[in-house]
Design a protein around this motif. Sequence first.
Motif, PDB file in Angstrom:
ATOM      1  N   PRO A  17       0.826  -1.218   0.000  1.00 43.43           N
ATOM      2  CA  PRO A  17       0.000   0.000   0.000  1.00 43.43           C
ATOM      3  C   PRO A  17       0.855   1.261   0.000  1.00 43.43           C
ATOM      4  CG  PRO A  17      -0.016  -1.039   2.169  1.00 43.43           C
ATOM      5  CD  PRO A  17       0.651  -2.000   1.236  1.00 43.43           C
ATOM      6  N   ASN A 259      -9.434   1.233   0.079  1.00 42.47           N
ATOM      7  CA  ASN A 259      -8.194   1.839   0.581  1.00 42.47           C
ATOM      8  C   ASN A 259      -7.268   2.298  -0.538  1.00 42.47           C
ATOM      9  OD1 ASN A 259      -8.882   1.551   3.268  1.00 42.47           O
ATOM     10  ND2 ASN A 259      -7.938  -0.477   3.455  1.00 42.47           N
ATOM     11  N   ARG A 260      -7.140   1.469  -1.561  1.00 44.87           N
ATOM     12  CA  ARG A 260      -6.225   1.818  -2.644  1.00 44.87           C
ATOM     13  C   ARG A 260      -6.704   3.062  -3.380  1.00 44.87           C
ATOM     14  NH1 ARG A 260      -4.426  -2.192  -7.593  1.00 44.87           N
ATOM     15  NH2 ARG A 260      -2.658  -0.955  -8.335  1.00 44.87           N
ATOM     16  N   ASP A 263      -6.174   6.151  -1.046  1.00 48.93           N
ATOM     17  CA  ASP A 263      -4.790   6.633  -1.045  1.00 48.93           C
ATOM     18  C   ASP A 263      -4.505   7.462  -2.293  1.00 48.93           C
ATOM     19  OD1 ASP A 263      -4.140   5.526   1.384  1.00 48.93           O
ATOM     20  OD2 ASP A 263      -3.330   3.678   0.547  1.00 48.93           O
TER      21      ASP A 263
END
Length: 728
Positions: A17, A259-260, A263
């Motif tokens: 991540p 989440n990806r 970000d």
Amino acid sequence: MSTLRFHALKQIYNLKPVLIEEKVRRSEIFGANVFKESTMRQYLTKEAYDSVIDANVNGSKIDRVVADHISTGMKEWAISKGATHYTHWFQPLTGATAEKHDAFFETIGGGLAIEKFGGGQLVQQEPDASSFPNGGIRNTFEARGYTAWDPTSPAFIVGTTLCIPTVFVSYTGEALDFKTPLLRALQAVDSASVAVCKYFDKNVKRVNASLGWEQEYFLIDSGLAMSRPDIVLTGRTLLGHSPAKGQQLDDHYFGTIPNRALDYMRDLETECMLLGIPVKTRHNEVAPNQFELAPIYDEANLAVDHNSLLMDIMDRIAERHKLKVLFHEKPFAGVNGSGKHNNWSLTTNTGVNLLGPGKTPMSNLQFLTFFINTIKAVHDNEELLRAAIASAGNDHRLGANEAPPAIISVFIGEQLTKVLDELENVTDGKLSPEEKTDLKLNVVGKIPDVLLDNTDRNRTSPFAFTGNKFEFRAVGSQANCANPMTVLNAIVAKQLIDFKKQVDALIKKDDMKKDDAIFNVLREYIKKSRNILFEGNGYGEEWEKEAKKRGLSNNKTTPEALKVKKSDKTVKLYEDLKVMNRIETIARYEIEMDEYALRIQIEGRVLGDIARNHVVPTAVRYQNILIENVKGLKDIYGDDFKNLASEQMNLIEEISGHIESINSNVTKMTDERRTANKIEDIEEKADSYCHKVKPYFEKIRYNCDKLELLVDDELWPLTKYRELLFTY
């Protein structure tokens, strides 16, 4: 499984991540890489600063001597921020931005060098215009083009390059970009709006068109994107069977952001803050892996620049996160496509939103004046407004039961419809004191209360009033906002000019008071514009029939829609407002027609290549496996093998049928494409690609998608929809 597909999926599961940590408040870094007013105060002389501000506010020209002072200050600021190069950043008619970088570095002899950037380099440059779309404007020996500084849009730094927003014109002076006509249209609507505002407030000296765009987009893994030749070359998937689960559960819309993706958004928003792009909203959209971001409203020219810059930045940031941004209006079949809603309004230098109701009958009469004139402008120019959002990509959305239909209509809501009904019944001629009182107290005076509860939005409407602005919902996600904004501001400017002439004529000829004249003209506009108002379901067949009765156009394809751009009415509109001359207008029509034909041509070539070089060979390979299986069963069981191998044999036959259909349709499509390529007339060529080449796309896709369900997943060469849409 193909090597590309295998390694792409493997890469995703091994990704680490990218953690984005925001260490400072966004308000503290906002505009840090922009040559904004506070920065100019620090780096410019008072004379230079005042000159830039005057150019911004009043449109005055900047003296070349003063430009030298401005360039010196701009250079010092840029170098202090680590810049080594500068560029004139412009928006040619390719739909993308363009830039040519030059270093500040310059030798002065004796082995010495300096950083140099003068007023001449700031104000004007001469990039070669030969390879940009021009629609026949330039001759071969006139390939030179000129970029000229637009001081109303501040310079900014990306990486180590100082970017100076500019217009782009030909050797003979015609506009070769999106910005030049937009600036002219904004000037026209400013002038026309100020003249009308004088009826209500003598202090109004300037009116700015404001724009708030909402950018929809898809995010997919870059490795998966590279495994799809269609995405790489056309920006969308030309084939692919819908997954068992798509958007039918509505579980992605406004859901928790993966989440990806989050970000990526954080990284993007930080970059936007530095560049002064006031992004505020982010959320999941309807389709899987589809998202949206939206900024705070800004002046239209700056907002258009910000959106063009944003799309560049989104691509760059995506690379850091091993992601690919898809701006295409319809990258995946079976799920919603993407648009770019353009929220538009007009605001005075006194801080009044002309499309927002006020607290007094006079301010509400002003609101109604601009509100009704906008409706009238759309009614009289609905075909041109439709043409402003026409493109090969947007054709997939318009009228496809997921976006506004190809029929342009205006939604204003039940309450405002009642207000217009009341105004339509105003007595013809001078109003009695009783009528004026009743009108001001019971109709005009109640508008703020009406709008307070008028929160319903008809999502099937292409042009909807949403409280204090009009939302043009039909704009495509990869479009440059300048195109629809040029048209909208131009038609509203024309309408306001006509309105003022009619009001002034009534006041002069019939000795009518101002309010009476305004009410009488507005009443006639309501009657004449009724056909454009529609509150129902824009997706229904009933509306198509009703719209036809009303005389509204229903241009479902780009070649149909664009033809209005070369009409005498359109040419005269632009010429009268000095937005574009005939040469510029016709050139844009030819450029957009040519672009349409080229895009369909590219898609046809890519689809033919994938079908014959990827899908068919894979199907044959699997078919051979099945044939070997049948032979083996026959060797073991003899004549009894038929009962045991009946399914395999049926599958072999079914695969053969799909292969035959694919090869046959690809051949027919290729023949039609070759025929279209020989056509010289650009209108005929675009029509041929639209009606003779493009229809084969779905036929070829149908058989390819059926094979995807039949062929062993381990053999299938293309990344599937379930992987593109549900791999985070």
